[in-house]
Design an enzyme around this catalytic site. Structure first.
Site, PDB file in Angstrom:
ATOM      1  N   LYS A  77      -3.703  -4.825  -0.672  1.00 11.40           N
ATOM      2  CA  LYS A  77      -4.738  -4.026  -0.017  1.00 11.40           C
ATOM      3  C   LYS A  77      -5.743  -3.407  -0.989  1.00 11.40           C
ATOM      4  O   LYS A  77      -6.893  -3.181  -0.620  1.00 11.40           O
ATOM      5  CB  LYS A  77      -4.097  -2.924   0.834  1.00 11.40           C
ATOM      6  CG  LYS A  77      -3.315  -3.450   2.026  1.00 11.40           C
ATOM      7  CD  LYS A  77      -2.727  -2.323   2.842  1.00 11.40           C
ATOM      8  CE  LYS A  77      -1.934  -2.853   4.019  1.00 11.40           C
ATOM      9  NZ  LYS A  77      -1.374  -1.776   4.869  1.00 11.40           N
ATOM     10  N   ASP A 113      -5.364   0.884   9.237  1.00 13.02           N
ATOM     11  CA  ASP A 113      -4.134   1.680   9.155  1.00 13.02           C
ATOM     12  C   ASP A 113      -4.474   3.130   9.486  1.00 13.02           C
ATOM     13  O   ASP A 113      -3.731   3.822  10.185  1.00 13.02           O
ATOM     14  CB  ASP A 113      -3.536   1.602   7.748  1.00 13.02           C
ATOM     15  CG  ASP A 113      -2.940   0.244   7.432  1.00 13.02           C
ATOM     16  OD1 ASP A 113      -2.489  -0.433   8.376  1.00 13.02           O
ATOM     17  OD2 ASP A 113      -2.925  -0.136   6.254  1.00 13.02           O
TER      18      ASP A 113
END
Length: 310
Positions: A77, A113
């Site tokens: 990420k 997220d």
């Protein structure tokens, strides 16, 4: 929202992701929405013998090979960020990307997220007290949760992590973004003390998931008037949530965040708004099927009860 792409070829980039439920979750929802040209494929760096350090180049190659969008998971990420042409505000704040949208040849990074936990909290625990919250875990997921709690309006946020420097870093960044909130790190020995006074607690560590059983802290200090959230979704009912429910706490399981971020990602990648409630029902089915298959492979003695499956 209306999709402008007739066919979607989505890839999930990560390492050790063979057991991911994302392909089934995404493709089922696409089928329900009539997106017959939607494919969601695993791009497991381990299986492909690609070093994680080569994530940025790998992502560019994937787009050149025809992928119209990408999901990014652990441990990529942050590694993917340098290759992107643009970042959303959330991705820039977090310094991490879990969704890459390809638009006119440009790669745009997003982080769902953050929005996923915020949506899960608002839907799953409406009216949850936000005057004082303890967050355990300041890794990639924990950082996203911390920003989501700031966006939700938490007044006092305490963050603990096995790496005190990491907790301090997340606290400093969240405090700079949400100056009205008091955001401070907590050492592991002080977690029990904070638990006795906070109104909510979030587990953003892997502790509690299959293969990492247990609780992230001693649950003896939990109170019935607290709410407890866990980002772990396998199992949906972790030991932490089970204990909290027995005490009478309001709880939020990890499936809520998983589905909310998946729904946000789906909309970004396709331009079509999915049915999050339907996706949650499908996630429950997938987890039940996976758990039954694992228990059957282990033998009859390992079969869970119906209550445990739920």
């Amino acid at each position: 929202m209306v999709s402008t792409i007739a066919a979607h070829r989505i890839g999930l980039v990560g390492a050790g992701i063979a057991s991911s439920l994302s392909p089934a979750l995404h493709e089922r929802e696409a089928a329900e929405l009539g997106l017959t040209g939607y494919r969601y494929e695993l791009l497991d760096l381990d299986a492909l013998s690609v070093p994680v350090e080569d994530t940025a180049e790998f992502v560019r190659d994937a787009v050149r090979e025809g992928y119209t969008g990408l999901n990014i998971t652990h441990p990529c990420k942050q590694l993917v960020v340098p290759t992107l042409d643009e970042l959303s505000d959330n991705a820039r704040l977090l310094g991490a990307v879990n969704t890459v949208v390809v638009r006119d040849g440009r790669l745009i990074g997003h982080n769902t997220d953050h929005s996923g936990f915020l949506t899960a909290l608002q839907r799953g625990l409406p009216g949850a007290a936000l005057d004082s919250v303890l967050l355990v875990g300041a890794g990639g997921a924990g950082s996203a949760v911390a920003y989501a709690l700031g966006a939700a309006g938490v007044r006092e946020l305490r963050i603990s992590d096995v790496d005190p420097a990491r907790a301090a870093d997340v606290c400093a960044r969240v405090a700079a973004t949400f100056p009205a909130a008091s955001v401070t790190p907590v050492t592991a020995p002080d977690v029990a003390t904070v638990l006795r006074t906070c109104r909510g607690v979030v587990n953003a560590t892997p502790i509690g998931m299959t293969g990492h059983l247990g609780t992230p802290f001693d649950t003896a200090a939990l109170r019935c008037d607290q709410w407890v959230a866990d980002i772990v979704y396998r199992p949906l009912r972790t030991e932490l949530l089970t204990t909290a429910m027995e005490l009478g706490c309001d709880v939020l399981d990890g499936g809520q965040m998983l589905v909310a971020q998946a729904a946000d990602t789906f909309a970004l990648l396709t331009g079509v708004t999915p049915d999050a409630s339907r996706m949650r029902r499908h996630l429950d089915e997938l987890i039940e099927q996976r758990d039954l298959a694992a228990a059957t492979a282990a033998g009859p003695a390992a079969l869970p009860t119906t209550e445990e499956i739920r």
